[in-house]
Scaffold this active site. Structure first.
Site, PDB file in Angstrom:
ATOM      1  N   ASP A 228      21.667  27.702  43.072  1.00 43.33           N
ATOM      2  CA  ASP A 228      22.190  29.050  43.179  1.00 43.33           C
ATOM      3  C   ASP A 228      23.580  28.906  43.790  1.00 43.33           C
ATOM      4  OD1 ASP A 228      22.825  31.595  44.681  1.00 43.33           O
ATOM      5  OD2 ASP A 228      20.938  32.220  43.785  1.00 43.33           O
ATOM      6  N   SER A 229      24.566  29.649  43.285  1.00 46.10           N
ATOM      7  CA  SER A 229      25.936  29.385  43.715  1.00 46.10           C
ATOM      8  C   SER A 229      26.185  29.721  45.181  1.00 46.10           C
ATOM      9  CB  SER A 229      26.934  30.144  42.840  1.00 46.10           C
ATOM     10  OG  SER A 229      26.941  31.525  43.117  1.00 46.10           O
ATOM     11  N   SER A 230      25.295  30.470  45.813  1.00 46.05           N
ATOM     12  CA  SER A 230      25.469  30.723  47.244  1.00 46.05           C
ATOM     13  C   SER A 230      25.274  29.448  48.058  1.00 46.05           C
ATOM     14  CB  SER A 230      24.492  31.810  47.723  1.00 46.05           C
ATOM     15  OG  SER A 230      23.154  31.414  47.504  1.00 46.05           O
TER      16      SER A 230
ATOM     17  N   THR B 149      38.674  37.101  41.500  1.00 46.59           N
ATOM     18  CA  THR B 149      37.803  37.436  42.618  1.00 46.59           C
ATOM     19  C   THR B 149      36.646  38.268  42.090  1.00 46.59           C
ATOM     20  OG1 THR B 149      37.755  38.331  44.881  1.00 46.59           O
ATOM     21  CG2 THR B 149      39.039  39.563  43.255  1.00 46.59           C
TER      22      THR B 149
ATOM     23  N   CYS C 282      43.641  44.122  51.154  1.00 48.54           N
ATOM     24  CA  CYS C 282      43.846  44.943  49.964  1.00 48.54           C
ATOM     25  C   CYS C 282      43.725  44.073  48.714  1.00 48.54           C
ATOM     26  CB  CYS C 282      45.225  45.603  49.986  1.00 48.54           C
ATOM     27  SG  CYS C 282      45.494  46.694  51.396  1.00 48.54           S
TER      28      CYS C 282
ATOM     29  N   ASP D 103      28.401  34.385  42.398  1.00 49.40           N
ATOM     30  CA  ASP D 103      28.730  34.693  43.796  1.00 49.40           C
ATOM     31  C   ASP D 103      29.906  33.889  44.320  1.00 49.40           C
ATOM     32  OD1 ASP D 103      26.825  36.642  43.973  1.00 49.40           O
ATOM     33  OD2 ASP D 103      25.355  35.431  45.039  1.00 49.40           O
TER      34      ASP D 103
ATOM     35  N   THR E 291      22.774  32.213  37.575  1.00 54.00           N
ATOM     36  CA  THR E 291      21.893  33.174  36.909  1.00 54.00           C
ATOM     37  C   THR E 291      21.692  32.880  35.437  1.00 54.00           C
ATOM     38  OG1 THR E 291      22.494  34.933  38.459  1.00 54.00           O
ATOM     39  CG2 THR E 291      21.620  35.618  36.332  1.00 54.00           C
TER      40      THR E 291
END
Length: 338
Positions: A58-60, A161, A274, A91, A13
């Protein structure tokens, strides 16, 4: 003498431009954006040089191939620079940062991943501060490892994360404190910077595209549907379980699948859904089948780190038994020992 920093742009981005199909990376656009940021020419700024990867993505769309290319670029430029800032889409930034933490063996210089939620071409872009602060952190040299800087926090790369799709503080490190906080000053946590020692010259350990899977357990999961993928070709699988490593018995369907995976030599790594906490196999009866089957505990590793670590260990040619052993050892500060 001013420190020399390499800005490695992979896409994402921060350097995107608007198109009729939405924002997309464009070769050469980031260089123009950087020229328009006065702080980058300040006497306080380190000397920097921009290197654009090809193609910009794009990192995807980042894969193991791009991880290798980023690692190779850092390895090739290592002697010319005092540190690196890697501009990357948010991402999959935590996956790439985790991968590079293992791939760059004996790293002794900062490699700081950053990016933005709003492109530099927009007035409210968060990319300016993320980039400028990352450059300063790379030049200071105190965090000589793969890190991720975003929204005022410097995180260990393999502990990070993504937690928000649109917030400007997009990343967290749920089981490890930030390495530094950026306010009026950049304040480092010296204790948090501690990690397993690495000695010797930088070595690049390129990843191979090993067959690895990730399976998230959910209430009512029908384990039998996943049996077709549990073949001898599957080298490793990260199982995201409830709580501290708990799973439903699936009406008795799970245990045969786990046993089949074990016979096929598939390494089963148990991580928790979790955000905070650690896996403790055998603490509850619902995790007993996993422990009995030879599954290994991911402890407090993120899924991103567990996936990257599996790629690393398989790419190094280790046997399944050795991979299991090393998955439970702290190699790069990615997990907390018992």
């Amino acid at each position: 003498m001013k420190k020399r920093i390499c800005i490695l742009y992979t896409g994402g981005t921060i350097g995107m431009v608007p198109t009729d199909r939405g924002y997309a990376p464009k070769p050469g656009a980031l260089a123009q954006y950087l020229k328009a940021i006065p702080d980058l020419a300040s006497p306080e700024a380190p000397t920097w040089e921009l290197v654009e990867m090809e193609p910009l993505l794009d990192s995807s769309n980042i894969t193991v191939r791009e991880w290798r290319a980023i690692g190779q670029a850092i390895f090739d430029h290592y002697d010319r620079f005092d540190g690196f800032v890697v501009l990357h889409g948010t991402d999959t930034m935590a996956y790439t940062a985790s991968a590079l933490s293992f791939m760059l063996e004996n790293l002794q210089k900062p490699v700081i991943f950053t990016g933005s939620q709003i492109p530099l071409c927009r007035m409210r872009s968060d990319g300016r501060d993320n980039l400028i602060t990352s450059l300063l952190i790379a030049a200071q040299g105190r965090a000589a490892e793969v890190c991720l800087y975003f929204g005022g926090k410097l995180l260990r790369g393999n502990r990070a994360t993504k937690r928000s799709a649109d917030g400007l503080r997009a990343f967290s490190s749920p089981n490890y404190p930030p390495l530094a906080m950026a306010g009026v000053e950049i304040r480092y946590d010296q204790a948090a910077l501690a990690r397993p020692a690495q000695k010797g010259p930088l070595t690049l350990a390129p990843f191979e595209a090993a067959p690895i899977g990730v399976l998230k357990v959910f209430p009512g999961i029908q384990f039998g549907l996943f049996e077709p993928i549990l073949t001898e070709a599957l080298r490793g699988i990260v199982l995201e379980t409830f709580g501290a490593g708990n799973i439903p018995d699936g009406g008795g369907a799970l245990l045969p699948l786990i046993q089949k995976a074990g016979k096929n030599g598939t390494v089963l790594v148990v991580c928790s859904q979790c955000g905070e906490g650690s896996v403790h196999l055998g603490a509850y009866a619902t995790s007993a089948p996993l422990k009995a089957s030879g599954a290994v505990s991911g402890r407090d590793m993120t899924t991103e780190a567990a996936v990257a670590k599996l790629y690393y260990l398989f790419s190094r040619g280790h046997s399944a038994a050795e991979v299991k052993r090393l998955m439970e050892q702290d190699l790069r500060g990615e997990l907390t020992g018992e």
